[in-house]
Design a protein around this motif. Structure first.
Motif, PDB file in Angstrom:
ATOM      1  N   THR A  20      11.024  47.793 -16.660  1.00 18.32           N
ATOM      2  CA  THR A  20      10.523  48.566 -17.786  1.00 18.32           C
ATOM      3  C   THR A  20       9.656  47.668 -18.651  1.00 18.32           C
ATOM      4  O   THR A  20      10.090  46.558 -19.030  1.00 18.32           O
ATOM      5  CB  THR A  20      11.670  49.127 -18.644  1.00 18.32           C
ATOM      6  OG1 THR A  20      12.541  49.920 -17.817  1.00 18.32           O
ATOM      7  CG2 THR A  20      11.143  49.989 -19.778  1.00 18.32           C
ATOM      8  N   ALA A  68      15.748  44.364 -13.522  1.00 19.07           N
ATOM      9  CA  ALA A  68      17.110  44.358 -12.988  1.00 19.07           C
ATOM     10  C   ALA A  68      17.426  42.986 -12.410  1.00 19.07           C
ATOM     11  O   ALA A  68      16.539  42.263 -11.939  1.00 19.07           O
ATOM     12  CB  ALA A  68      17.249  45.428 -11.919  1.00 19.07           C
ATOM     13  N   GLY A 100      20.386  50.018 -13.917  1.00 22.23           N
ATOM     14  CA  GLY A 100      19.007  50.388 -13.598  1.00 22.23           C
ATOM     15  C   GLY A 100      18.346  49.402 -12.655  1.00 22.23           C
ATOM     16  O   GLY A 100      18.570  48.183 -12.748  1.00 22.23           O
ATOM     17  N   LYS A 101      17.505  49.893 -11.739  1.00 23.51           N
ATOM     18  CA  LYS A 101      16.846  49.054 -10.755  1.00 23.51           C
ATOM     19  C   LYS A 101      15.357  48.840 -11.038  1.00 23.51           C
ATOM     20  O   LYS A 101      14.766  47.859 -10.599  1.00 23.51           O
ATOM     21  CB  LYS A 101      16.991  49.656  -9.351  1.00 23.51           C
ATOM     22  CG  LYS A 101      18.437  49.822  -8.903  1.00 23.51           C
ATOM     23  CD  LYS A 101      19.152  48.478  -8.827  1.00 23.51           C
ATOM     24  CE  LYS A 101      20.574  48.635  -8.303  1.00 23.51           C
ATOM     25  NZ  LYS A 101      21.319  47.339  -8.304  1.00 23.51           N
ATOM     26  N   GLU A 102      14.731  49.760 -11.746  1.00 24.30           N
ATOM     27  CA  GLU A 102      13.295  49.679 -11.967  1.00 24.30           C
ATOM     28  C   GLU A 102      12.978  48.836 -13.212  1.00 24.30           C
ATOM     29  O   GLU A 102      13.710  48.874 -14.208  1.00 24.30           O
ATOM     30  CB  GLU A 102      12.704  51.077 -12.155  1.00 24.30           C
ATOM     31  CG  GLU A 102      12.814  51.943 -10.915  1.00 24.30           C
ATOM     32  CD  GLU A 102      12.124  51.326  -9.720  1.00 24.30           C
ATOM     33  OE1 GLU A 102      10.998  50.795  -9.916  1.00 24.30           O
ATOM     34  OE2 GLU A 102      12.657  51.374  -8.612  1.00 24.30           O
ATOM     35  N   ARG A 135      20.814  43.657 -16.452  1.00 26.58           N
ATOM     36  CA  ARG A 135      19.428  43.826 -16.887  1.00 26.58           C
ATOM     37  C   ARG A 135      19.041  42.572 -17.678  1.00 26.58           C
ATOM     38  O   ARG A 135      19.866  42.019 -18.430  1.00 26.58           O
ATOM     39  CB  ARG A 135      19.275  45.065 -17.769  1.00 26.58           C
ATOM     40  CG  ARG A 135      19.636  46.371 -17.106  1.00 26.58           C
ATOM     41  CD  ARG A 135      18.633  46.800 -16.073  1.00 26.58           C
ATOM     42  NE  ARG A 135      17.372  47.225 -16.667  1.00 26.58           N
ATOM     43  CZ  ARG A 135      16.312  47.638 -15.957  1.00 26.58           C
ATOM     44  NH1 ARG A 135      16.381  47.657 -14.617  1.00 26.58           N
ATOM     45  NH2 ARG A 135      15.205  48.022 -16.555  1.00 26.58           N
TER      46      ARG A 135
END
Length: 416
Positions: A413, A346, A409-411, A376
């Protein structure tokens, strides 16, 4: 040089120890005369290396203050003279200790009387030098080091004032002056600078010439280009040569990157850019205004982000990487084929002005094309293993594809 031998380290302490050991063993074995000869030989050897410099100093002191200027600032002169006198004490004591026992008063020989006279004269000259007026030490404002036009020193040329500013650390972008010269009078600094300039002129202004590197006041060489035209020309020529070498190396790296096929996006990006990027500290970074200097932690040692800051691994400490950046208005399809590592994180853009910059000052076009907000960042990498396998990896070994698009999204991947 002989003085570089271990026996002469620490002011000749090893020589004194060896002489004492030999004298002690000789006395224990009943060879007193041999012990005295060995002890005196060691002491005379040390005096041989110390006395000439002190004699030259004494001669210059007798000729006048201007001759003493050749020895440097008064504080440096005092330190050097004091240390030489200090190092004279052990060999003189050895000579005194090695004398045979005598009874009654004995008139000292010519050598002893001469030594005492020289030491007395040197001490007197040192005291006189310290008692003399130190000379003018112009301040930063008086020299107009900032270039605002308010200086009060009018009897020096601009080159001489620039030289003094650099020596004392007053020049812009220079934090510290040259150690030992900050409080030296203007006259002394300029005299030594001119002498060093004349010496450098004999070697085409080359400061790396052995004779220049071994000059007594070579510490001034770092500022000499501002006052010495020959040195300035040599430095300019060296700078051009270095720039030509860097340009040739960069062109070579760009050619190596151009060999790689261009990425073919699955959807059309708003902005796309290919570049050969240099880094000296493992990563290429992007900082928005007001967030400069942040160092985000990397996810899987590849990419990391904080508010207003982005870092992407690009080299094993230093090197070039072939970088493609793509900016989108919506999430692009995932691509993992042909890539060794793919990580997405993020990124929060406070101003919408994120660009990546390299160690050479080049920057990419703006990556956050949708303005401030949440994004992102997906980074694709191949070639890291080639960098770690050999000390000198092939040109264009590291390839990076960086996709930036809006996303909530914050997490992080890890896709590969």
């Amino acid at each position: 040089m002989i003085r570089d031998l271990p026996l002469f380290w620490f002011g000749g302490a090893p020589m004194i120890v060896v002489a004492f050991a030999c004298w002690y063993l000789s006395v224990r074995t009943g060879r007193d005369r041999l012990g005295r000869i060995i002890a005196r030989s060691g002491a005379v050897t040390l005096l041989f290396f110390r006395v000439p410099e002190l004699l030259l100093f004494t001669l210059d002191g007798a000729l006048g203050p201007r001759c003493l200027e050749a020895w440097g600032p008064s504080e440096m002169l005092s330190w050097n003279a004091g240390m030489n006198l200090y190092f004279l004490a052990p060999p003189i004591l050895v000579l005194l200790a090695g004398r045979p026992a005598r009874r009654g008063f004995v008139r000292r020989g010519r050598f002893s009387r001469t030594t005492v006279a020289i030491l007395t004269l040197m001490t007197t000259l040192l005291v006189v030098d310290q008692a003399a007026p130190p000379g003018k030490v112009s301040s930063e404002g008086e020299l107009d080091c900032a270039g605002f036009g308010g200086g009060t020193v009018h009897d020096l040329t601009k080159a001489e004032k620039d030289f003094l500013c650099q020596v004392r650390g007053y020049a812009p972008f220079i934090n510290d002056g040259i150690e030992g010269w900050a409080e030296a009078p203007d006259r002394v600094v300029l005299t030594q600078g001119r002498d060093l300039c004349r010496l450098a002129e004999q070697y085409g202004g080359e400061l790396n010439a052995p004779a220049v590197r071994e000059a007594p006041h070579v510490a001034l060489a770092g500022a000499l280009g501002s006052m010495c035209p020959a040195v300035a020309r040599a430095q300019e020529l060296a700078g051009r040569r270095q720039q030509e070498e860097e340009d040739a190396y960069t062109a070579k790296m760009e050619k190596a990157c151009a060999v790689h096929p261009a990425h073919r996006p699955k959807i059309k990006p708003v902005r796309r850019h290919r570049a050969t990027v240099w880094t000296e500290f493992w990563t290429v970074n992007g900082w928005e205004d007001g967030y400069e200097g942040a160092a985000p932690d990397l996810v899987k040692e590849l990419v990391g982000s904080e508010r207003g800051a982005l870092s992407v691994w690009a080299a094993d400490e230093s090197g070039y990487a072939c970088v493609t950046t793509e900016s989108y208005t919506r999430r692009p399809p995932l691509e993992t084929k042909g890539w060794k590592e793919v990580v997405e994180v993020a990124y929060e853009s406070p101003t919408g002005s994120l660009s990546l910059g390299d160690g050479m000052g080049a920057t990419s076009p703006k990556l956050t094309t949708s303005g401030p907000g949440s994004y992102r960042v997906r980074v694709h990498l191949r070639g890291r293993e080639r960098v770690y396998q050999v000390p000198y990896p092939p040109d264009g070994a590291v390839e990076l594809l960086i996709m930036v698009f809006p996303g909530k999204g914050k997490e992080p991947t890890v896709y590969r």
